[in-house]
Scaffold this active site. Structure first.
Site, PDB file in Angstrom:
ATOM      1  N   GLU A  45       0.858  -1.194   0.000  1.00 49.30           N
ATOM      2  CA  GLU A  45       0.000   0.000   0.000  1.00 49.30           C
ATOM      3  C   GLU A  45       0.886   1.233   0.000  1.00 49.30           C
ATOM      4  O   GLU A  45       1.549   1.530   0.990  1.00 49.30           O
ATOM      5  CB  GLU A  45      -0.903  -0.040   1.241  1.00 49.30           C
ATOM      6  CG  GLU A  45      -1.832   1.162   1.359  1.00 49.30           C
ATOM      7  CD  GLU A  45      -2.628   1.134   2.668  1.00 49.30           C
ATOM      8  OE1 GLU A  45      -2.945   0.030   3.177  1.00 49.30           O
ATOM      9  OE2 GLU A  45      -2.911   2.221   3.198  1.00 49.30           O
ATOM     10  N   ARG A  49       0.509  10.260   0.230  1.00 45.53           N
ATOM     11  CA  ARG A  49       0.829  11.373   1.129  1.00 45.53           C
ATOM     12  C   ARG A  49       1.984  12.197   0.626  1.00 45.53           C
ATOM     13  O   ARG A  49       2.333  13.199   1.224  1.00 45.53           O
ATOM     14  CB  ARG A  49       1.260  10.829   2.490  1.00 45.53           C
ATOM     15  CG  ARG A  49       0.211  10.129   3.247  1.00 45.53           C
ATOM     16  CD  ARG A  49       0.690  10.005   4.669  1.00 45.53           C
ATOM     17  NE  ARG A  49       0.248   8.779   5.265  1.00 45.53           N
ATOM     18  CZ  ARG A  49       0.721   8.321   6.414  1.00 45.53           C
ATOM     19  NH1 ARG A  49       1.675   8.970   7.036  1.00 45.53           N
ATOM     20  NH2 ARG A  49       0.249   7.207   6.899  1.00 45.53           N
ATOM     21  N   THR A  73      -4.294   5.998   1.735  1.00 45.69           N
ATOM     22  CA  THR A  73      -4.596   7.404   2.024  1.00 45.69           C
ATOM     23  C   THR A  73      -5.418   8.033   0.903  1.00 45.69           C
ATOM     24  O   THR A  73      -5.224   9.201   0.562  1.00 45.69           O
ATOM     25  CB  THR A  73      -3.310   8.228   2.283  1.00 45.69           C
ATOM     26  OG1 THR A  73      -2.326   7.418   2.902  1.00 45.69           O
ATOM     27  CG2 THR A  73      -3.597   9.396   3.207  1.00 45.69           C
ATOM     28  N   LYS A 133     -10.909  -1.541   6.212  1.00 48.57           N
ATOM     29  CA  LYS A 133      -9.749  -1.214   7.025  1.00 48.57           C
ATOM     30  C   LYS A 133     -10.279  -0.710   8.370  1.00 48.57           C
ATOM     31  O   LYS A 133     -11.299   0.000   8.401  1.00 48.57           O
ATOM     32  CB  LYS A 133      -8.953  -0.122   6.323  1.00 48.57           C
ATOM     33  CG  LYS A 133      -7.860   0.531   7.140  1.00 48.57           C
ATOM     34  CD  LYS A 133      -6.975   1.368   6.231  1.00 48.57           C
ATOM     35  CE  LYS A 133      -5.969   2.174   7.039  1.00 48.57           C
ATOM     36  NZ  LYS A 133      -4.834   2.600   6.210  1.00 48.57           N
TER      37      LYS A 133
HETATM   38  O1  LIG Z   1      -2.307   6.866   5.397  1.00 46.21           O
HETATM   39  C1  LIG Z   1      -3.347   6.238   5.609  1.00 46.21           C
HETATM   40  O2  LIG Z   1      -4.210   6.033   4.767  1.00 46.21           O
HETATM   41  C2  LIG Z   1      -3.582   5.689   6.881  1.00 46.21           C
HETATM   42  O3  LIG Z   1      -4.618   5.174   7.099  1.00 46.21           O
HETATM   43  C3  LIG Z   1      -2.558   5.754   7.841  1.00 46.21           C
HETATM   44  C4  LIG Z   1      -1.675   4.545   7.769  1.00 46.21           C
HETATM   45  O4  LIG Z   1      -2.375   3.385   7.503  1.00 46.21           O
HETATM   46  C5  LIG Z   1      -0.987   4.448   9.024  1.00 46.21           C
HETATM   47  O5  LIG Z   1      -0.318   5.644   9.276  1.00 46.21           O
HETATM   48  C6  LIG Z   1      -0.024   3.336   9.097  1.00 46.21           C
HETATM   49  O6  LIG Z   1       0.072   3.104  10.408  1.00 46.21           O
HETATM   50  P1  LIG Z   1       1.417   2.957  11.217  1.00 46.21           P
HETATM   51  O7  LIG Z   1       1.817   1.530  11.012  1.00 46.21           O
HETATM   52  O8  LIG Z   1       0.982   3.285  12.590  1.00 46.21           O
HETATM   53  O9  LIG Z   1       2.382   3.940  10.669  1.00 46.21           O
END
Ligand SMILES: O=C(O)C(=O)C[C@H](O)[C@H](O)COP(=O)(O)O
Length: 210
Positions: A45, A49, A73, A133
């Site tokens: 994925e 961003r 995202t 999700k």
């Molecule tokens: O960007 C997106 O669409 C999100 O939903 C956020 C990410 O899924 C999380 O930031 C990943 O989570 P971490 O493993 O805590 O870094």
């Protein structure tokens, strides 16, 4: 070549862990994807961003056929269309609105819309979406929350993401309504910047064995 996912269930079944990656330099996308695939994680994925994200998706789609690259995202209808055009094979959003769900469905790609509450899950079920999700997983109640949902909503399966680590992933994966977990721990920014691909393959291999 890995088969394209055709449904949300196919996305959840790619591997126990979905690496969530933030690509700052499009040049790192292909070696990064190859490193994850080599470790046994074909689904990737790429979060929308960074300015490099769509180019990263396009490069992985073109140059790493064993990978199944998706866009994460996705927060606007326009992003859903742009990600599909770039070559994404699935879409993931952190939350969902009617407009966003429609735009993701309109691409023809399978997608995992994000939810954080029971009512949000019910709204998606009404649209016929049963794979989602769960975000932000740790902050929204973690594995205990999903365990509570398995009783009333056994037809929903989740990819919890957000704050999950190599240590906390197994508790989620033990639940019947968790298909895979998402996380960024497989691609730490310092390893990506340094081109430490073998170490990323090692992290992927550990996760693929869950
Ligand atoms: O960007 C997106 O669409 C999100 O939903 C956020 C990410 O899924 C999380 O930031 C990943 O989570 P971490 O493993 O805590 O870094």
């Amino acid at each position: 070549m890995t088969t394209n996912p055709r449904s949300g269930a196919d996305i959840l079944d790619l591997a126990p862990v979905m690496p969530v990656v933030v690509v700052s330099e499009a040049e790192s996308a292909v070696p990064l994807a190859r490193a994850l695939v080599a470790g046994g994680l074909p689904g990737i994925e790429v979060t929308l961003r960074t300015p490099a994200a769509l180019e990263a998706i396009a490069r992985i789609a073109a140059e790493v056929p064993e990978a199944v690259v998706g866009a994460g995202t996705v927060v606007t209808p326009e992003q859903a269309a742009a990600a599909a055009k770039a070559g994404a094979r699935f879409l993931v959003s952190p939350g969902c609105t009617d407009g966003l769900a429609s735009a993701m469905a309109d691409t023809g790609l399978p997608f995992l819309p994000g939810v954080g509450t029971v009512s949000e899950a019910l709204a998606l079920l009404e649209r016929g979406v049963s794979e989602m999700k769960f975000f932000p997983a740790e902050a929204s109640g973690g594995a205990a929350f999903l365990k509570s949902l398995a009783g009333p909503l056994p037809q929903v399966r989740f990819c919890p993401t957000g704050g999950i680590t190599v240590a906390s992933a197994p508790a989620y994966l033990a639940l019947p309504n968790v298909g895979c977990v998402g996380g960024s721990w497989l691609t730490p920014a310092d390893l990506v910047a340094a081109g430490e691909w073998e170490r990323i393959t090692g992290l992927a291999r550990e996760a693929a064995a869950f």
